[in-house]
Design a protein around this motif. Structure first.
Motif, PDB file in Angstrom:
ATOM      1  N   ARG A 142      28.949   8.831  49.841  1.00  0.00           N
ATOM      2  CA  ARG A 142      30.062   9.470  49.486  1.00  0.00           C
ATOM      3  C   ARG A 142      30.614   9.804  50.369  1.00  0.00           C
ATOM      4  O   ARG A 142      32.123   9.799  49.974  1.00  0.00           O
ATOM      5  CB  ARG A 142      28.983  11.397  49.017  1.00  0.00           C
ATOM      6  N   GLN A 178      34.279   9.480  49.752  1.00  0.00           N
ATOM      7  CA  GLN A 178      35.646  10.546  49.712  1.00  0.00           C
ATOM      8  C   GLN A 178      36.418   9.792  49.914  1.00  0.00           C
ATOM      9  O   GLN A 178      37.518  10.378  49.814  1.00  0.00           O
ATOM     10  CB  GLN A 178      34.757  12.104  50.275  1.00  0.00           C
ATOM     11  N   GLU A 216      40.686  10.132  49.279  1.00  0.00           N
ATOM     12  CA  GLU A 216      41.440  10.966  50.158  1.00  0.00           C
ATOM     13  C   GLU A 216      42.855   9.813  50.350  1.00  0.00           C
ATOM     14  O   GLU A 216      44.097   9.877  50.117  1.00  0.00           O
ATOM     15  CB  GLU A 216      41.054  11.040  51.285  1.00  0.00           C
ATOM     16  N   SER A 228      31.742  19.126  42.893  1.00  0.00           N
ATOM     17  CA  SER A 228      32.756  17.953  43.940  1.00  0.00           C
ATOM     18  C   SER A 228      34.166  17.407  43.187  1.00  0.00           C
ATOM     19  O   SER A 228      33.895  17.348  41.960  1.00  0.00           O
ATOM     20  CB  SER A 228      32.531  17.099  44.849  1.00  0.00           C
ATOM     21  N   ASP A 229      35.262  16.930  44.469  1.00  0.00           N
ATOM     22  CA  ASP A 229      36.418  16.690  43.700  1.00  0.00           C
ATOM     23  C   ASP A 229      36.066  15.082  43.761  1.00  0.00           C
ATOM     24  O   ASP A 229      36.391  14.688  42.914  1.00  0.00           O
ATOM     25  CB  ASP A 229      36.835  16.368  45.112  1.00  0.00           C
ATOM     26  N   LEU A 230      34.670  14.555  43.461  1.00  0.00           N
ATOM     27  CA  LEU A 230      34.714  13.224  43.179  1.00  0.00           C
ATOM     28  C   LEU A 230      33.488  13.291  42.712  1.00  0.00           C
ATOM     29  O   LEU A 230      32.164  13.495  43.118  1.00  0.00           O
ATOM     30  CB  LEU A 230      33.700  12.293  44.810  1.00  0.00           C
TER      31      LEU A 230
END
Length: 194
Positions: free
Chosen positions: A84, A88, A92, A122-124
């Motif tokens: 992860r 991630q 970005e 989370s963002d992902l």
């Protein structure tokens, strides 16, 4: 026991995790130090798949540590945390990056390791298109659970043909078990980008 990819489509950057040392979460040695491993990270990789000049995606192939119990679960969690973090970093660089994780995760939907990989808070985030279907993939001659997965991230999910995701049964049980104790998980994607 390794993860292999064959492709008729050109490939870009390849990321190997083979030499990375990952902690075995929750496990300590006699001195109280967190245990770690490098034995199975060679069964994890990420590669950019260059479909055409206008479309690519990032594919991650996995065969996480097998086994039940706290040590094996902690081993897998260390692998998931490493993966992860890398995925991630790639997000970005390109927040719209399509990512697809697939393979023998040796963990079932709803487990701590599986939920951590999905990254729901989370963002992902990844999506389990077989969630709630009751589909099983292992063992191939006497199906008991699903530890084999195809997980697109949220950016790639619109390109997934929802009705295409299935556990395939290419052979009868006795022939299949001679080849693999896992049934393949298959899916089709149709790009929504030019």
């Amino acid at each position: 026991m390794n993860v292999v990819m064959m492709s008729r489509i050109p490939l870009g950057m390849f990321y190997s995790y083979a030499n990375v040392n990952t902690p075995i979460i929750g496990q300590t040695d006699s001195l109280g130090q967190t245990q770690s491993q490098t034995f199975t990270n060679n069964r994890m990789w990420t590669v950019d798949v260059l479909v055409n000049p206008d479309y690519e995606f990032t594919l991650t192939g996995l065969h996480l540590k097998a086994g039940r119990g706290a040590r094996n679960e902690g081993w897998r969690m260390g692998q998931v945390n490493l993966l992860r973090a890398q995925l991630q970093r790639l997000m970005e660089l390109d927040p719209n990056r399509n990512q697809l994780v697939m393979g023998d995760l040796n963990t079932t939907p709803g487990s701590e390791e599986f939920n951590a990989l999905l990254g729901e808070q989370s963002d992902l985030t990844f999506v389990d298109p077989l969630a709630g279907t009751g589909a099983f993939s292992h063992p191939s001659d006497s199906l008991f659970w699903r530890i084999d997965h195809i997980l697109p991230n949220q950016q790639m999910t619109p390109e997934l043909v929802q009705t295409s995701v299935e556990i395939a049964r290419p052979l009868n049980d006795s022939d299949m078990i001679a080849i693999s104790d896992h049934l393949p998980v298959v899916a089709e994607f149709v790009t929504t980008e030019q």
